[in-house]
Design an enzyme around this catalytic site. Sequence first.
Site, PDB file in Angstrom:
ATOM      1  N   ASP A 107     -15.385   8.880 -44.451  1.00 57.64           N
ATOM      2  CA  ASP A 107     -16.231   8.196 -45.290  1.00 57.64           C
ATOM      3  C   ASP A 107     -17.923   8.980 -45.078  1.00 57.64           C
ATOM      4  OD1 ASP A 107     -17.571   6.215 -46.838  1.00 57.64           O
ATOM      5  OD2 ASP A 107     -18.023   5.182 -45.025  1.00 57.64           O
TER       6      ASP A 107
ATOM      7  N   ASP B 237     -17.360   3.997 -40.852  1.00 55.42           N
ATOM      8  CA  ASP B 237     -18.175   3.086 -39.919  1.00 55.42           C
ATOM      9  C   ASP B 237     -17.799   1.609 -39.765  1.00 55.42           C
ATOM     10  OD1 ASP B 237     -18.935   2.073 -42.292  1.00 55.42           O
ATOM     11  OD2 ASP B 237     -20.928   2.776 -42.071  1.00 55.42           O
TER      12      ASP B 237
ATOM     13  N   ASP C 180     -14.988  -0.727 -45.044  1.00 56.08           N
ATOM     14  CA  ASP C 180     -13.941   0.238 -45.332  1.00 56.08           C
ATOM     15  C   ASP C 180     -12.593  -0.330 -44.726  1.00 56.08           C
ATOM     16  OD1 ASP C 180     -14.956   1.029 -43.098  1.00 56.08           O
ATOM     17  OD2 ASP C 180     -15.739   2.870 -43.928  1.00 56.08           O
TER      18      ASP C 180
END
Lengths: 644, 74
Positions: free
Chosen positions: A328, A521, A525
Amino acid sequence: MNDKQKRMLWRIGITAVWLMALQFIPVQGWLHLALYLVAYGIIGYDILRKAGKGIVNGRIFDENFLMTIATLGAFALAIYEQSGDYLEGIAVMLFYQIGEWFQSYAVGRSRKNIGALMDIRPDYANIERDGKLEKVDPDDVALGTTIVVQPGERVPLDGVVLRGTSSLNTSALTGESLPRDVQQGDEVISGCINMTGVLYVKTTKESEESTVSKILELVEDSSSHKSQSENFITKFAKVYTPAVCLGALALAIIPPAIQLMYGHADPQWENWIYRALIFLVISCPCALVISIPLSFFAGIGGASREGILIKGSNYMETLAQTRYIAFDKTGTLTKGNFEVNGVHHNQMEKEELLAYAAMAECASSHPISKSLQQAYGKPIDRNRVRNIHEISGHGVKAAVDGHIVAVGNDKLMKQMKISYVPCHSMGTILHVAVDGRYAGHIVISDVIKPHARQAIAALKRNGIKQTVMLTGDTRRAAENIAKDVGVDQVYSELLPADKVNKVEQLLARKGEKEKLAFVGDGINDAPVLTRADIGIAMGAMGSDAAIEAADVVLMDDDPLQIANAILLSRKCLRIVYENIVFALGIKFLCLGLGAVGIANMWFAIFADVGVMILAILNAIRALYPPSVSIKKDSRKMVLQPQSE
Amino acid sequence: MKKKTYKIDVDCANCANLMEDAARKTEGVAEATVNFMLQKMIIKFEENYDPEQVMQQVVKDCKKVEPDCEIHVK
């Protein structure tokens, strides 16, 4: 040493002395045998008892039964041959017990040591009552209580600082050795060690919910996720022991029977039975069974000391096989907060321009305003600013020290009919005009983390085939950062659901043995973290959601830790394979040598006890994880001047 | 599903595996894991079973496979 171990040590000592004394006592016949049997009883009574119980409970073929048969068999042979050599049977039992004792001691010790490493659980919390500090169990502290943390003490519960300033050592949680400064209003996380000042902390979580408990639970639960190697060994052990026992039986019966069939005068029963007994001694699976989980345990323990929490040995295995990594962008490769990255085409001093911009924007709570203030670096005197007028979607106008300052995007400049210099840099561009004249522009963008580039380079060097960046950001911004950091592929303008799709596409493309890791993080997600072969959450200090969703949690937000996690998993797996190959190799070698009559009982004892000790020592190596050195990474490519 | 952790004493790793097997097969146990390194047994109980009664049986079954083991049922 516990009581059991002490008692065993006494038994071993007495038996050894007794056996030595027997060598000098000139007795013969039955008395001779009886004296040896006493020694046998002292050293082996518990084995005999357990073997008996095993048979009653329908569990033959355990190591107690095997040792009983092997040693009693040796006695029987000595009696049959009338050699009077009873020493071997007892010696086998004696060394088996020494081996077991050593194993119990060594495993107990390493268990304690590793356990102590991981034990970041605070023992008590201080509560002030009537001006006196009282130590209480952290479990009994209610939510919202004020606790006192003195220098040198561990923060027992998560909370917010009410009074006091101090530096906290977070290394037990993150592996990061740099202390973190905290003051009034800052959050503190349990498990950190208070280094300098007294802190008054209002707890925001109960003991069970605090970071320390979450982490410990995670590490302790890691054994429920077993790796393939562990499953293999467990299954193997179940087959191995009975198989070797059957082998022993066959060895005792078949060769002499064949010799009888071919009419040999002496079928050499004793010789073959002796070899069969050697088999029985080798058949104990303990060295194998202990060394694998011990390696993983040491590996996971060592990793957690570095701030890398791995939720199970299966994840360690996957991590070691990782060949593709999807990142990400925000919060993983970039810091995720916006910073002033440059001031261009400025017609006045950079600081002056920043001061005007920061003051004009001072009323806004937008992140951009915050980053301007941060770049300005001084407290803002609001008396210098008047008539702040926000133009939505364009920017802001204000009077600063009597000058009319306009700060905003291209549209604002166009609206005010001020000619501006367009910018090619990535990020948000803030044009500044003072008294109707263009003064320059400020570039504000997300900043790449300090080690992001080195991290990608380190991953590449260590056999990662492809690095991919997934982001919801615009294409230009994403590609720019990707190029800077050095990732191979970028997918931009993705919605959270698109990220899952992309990861699925990547999963479909790669080989079976090559694993795909996703690093995020932990915010937004979670679905991608669970979909990838292995989900890694970064910078998870204090974020429960991330700890929950990921398979591997990096407490620190340094991307180099990804490479470290992979390296240490590989080291651990290598140790596991070494142990499997080594233990099995020696066992099979000794079985082979025993079958042809080269190896004797002493060999067999080594195959059992010696291998186990060496495997344990090897497993301990997993406690010391390797790490990527940054020095190596900072080697820059020097462009050679072209000679032609 | 209720989940409880019990402290255990067991000397050898293989015996720990055997205990895990035995506990898993006990009625009322949904999942069982033995962590030899931490000397802990983690049991998830099935619905409608009383953990205390199930644990009595678990102890019995474990003693069968490893007479020397100890499970500290509080």
